[in-house]
Design a protein around this motif. Structure first.
Motif, short mmCIF file in Angstrom:
data_model
loop_
_atom_site.label_atom_id
_atom_site.label_comp_id
_atom_site.label_asym_id
_atom_site.label_seq_id
_atom_site.Cartn_x
_atom_site.Cartn_y
_atom_site.Cartn_z
N ASN A 96 0.84 -1.21 0.00
CA ASN A 96 0.00 0.00 0.00
C ASN A 96 0.87 1.25 0.00
OD1 ASN A 96 -0.85 2.17 2.26
ND2 ASN A 96 -2.66 1.62 1.05
N THR A 97 0.37 2.28 -0.67
CA THR A 97 0.90 3.61 -0.51
C THR A 97 -0.24 4.60 -0.72
OG1 THR A 97 2.73 5.08 -1.11
CG2 THR A 97 1.55 4.02 -2.92
N LYS A 98 -0.03 5.82 -0.32
CA LYS A 98 -1.03 6.85 -0.54
C LYS A 98 -0.45 7.83 -1.56
CE LYS A 98 -3.44 8.32 2.93
NZ LYS A 98 -4.82 7.89 2.56
N ALA A 99 -1.12 7.91 -2.69
CA ALA A 99 -0.64 8.77 -3.77
C ALA A 99 -1.78 9.65 -4.26
CB ALA A 99 -0.11 7.92 -4.92
N TRP A 100 -1.51 10.94 -4.38
CA TRP A 100 -2.49 11.91 -4.83
C TRP A 100 -3.80 11.80 -4.05
CZ3 TRP A 100 0.59 9.13 -8.26
CH2 TRP A 100 1.62 9.90 -8.84
N GLY A 101 -3.63 11.65 -2.73
CA GLY A 101 -4.78 11.67 -1.83
C GLY A 101 -5.56 10.39 -1.74
N ARG A 102 -5.11 9.34 -2.40
CA ARG A 102 -5.85 8.08 -2.39
C ARG A 102 -4.96 6.93 -1.97
NH1 ARG A 102 -7.90 6.99 -8.20
NH2 ARG A 102 -8.24 4.97 -7.22
N ASP A 103 -5.56 5.99 -1.25
CA ASP A 103 -4.86 4.75 -0.97
C ASP A 103 -4.76 3.91 -2.24
OD1 ASP A 103 -6.14 4.64 2.30
OD2 ASP A 103 -4.02 4.43 1.79
N ARG A 104 -3.58 3.38 -2.46
CA ARG A 104 -3.34 2.50 -3.61
C ARG A 104 -2.97 1.13 -3.08
NH1 ARG A 104 -4.40 6.08 -8.07
NH2 ARG A 104 -4.11 8.16 -7.13
N TRP A 105 -3.54 0.11 -3.70
CA TRP A 105 -3.36 -1.25 -3.21
C TRP A 105 -2.94 -2.19 -4.33
CZ3 TRP A 105 -3.93 -1.92 1.97
CH2 TRP A 105 -4.68 -0.97 2.67
#
Length: 115
Positions: A96-105
């Motif tokens: 997981n990371t948070k990119a451009w205000g969204r969680d990415r999975w």
């Protein structure tokens, strides 16, 4: 587009080790905090380990001392070394990371530990 692809899961016996890998693309990897989460059947997804852009790490109480998170910025990869695995570590593990205000999975990788 941000892509996170996990690998390295499998079936092991209690006390054995596994190393999970997450390959990231679509982000300037070296500046992002990267996380490993896991979700066991019937349970909520929980944060297992995190590593920030400076390499500082954080672990949940249940894995501290057994798991090690690391990153290879040259390969845009975050690793999770899991030692002395226990049956309660059985879960799907997600990068997981948070990119451009969204969680990415990522899609996750299954880890199963038999007793």
């Amino acid at each position: 587009q941000v892509y996170l692809v996990e690998s390295g899961g499998g079936l092991v016996q209690a006390g054995e080790s596994l190393r999970l890998s997450c390959a990231a693309s679509g982000i300037n990897f070296k500046i992002f905090t990267m996380n490993w989460y896991r979700q066991a059947p019937g349970k909520q997804r929980e944060l297992v380990a995190a590593i920030n852009s400076s390499g500082a790490t954080n672990y949940s109480d249940g894995v501290a001392g057994r798991f090690t998170i690391s990153r290879d910025n040259a390969r845009n990869t975050v690793l999770l070394q899991m030692n002395n695995l226990k049956p309660e570590d059985t879960a799907v593990y997600y990068c997981n990371t948070k990119a451009w205000g969204r969680d990415r999975w990522g899609r996750g990788t299954q880890v199963t530990v038999s007793s």
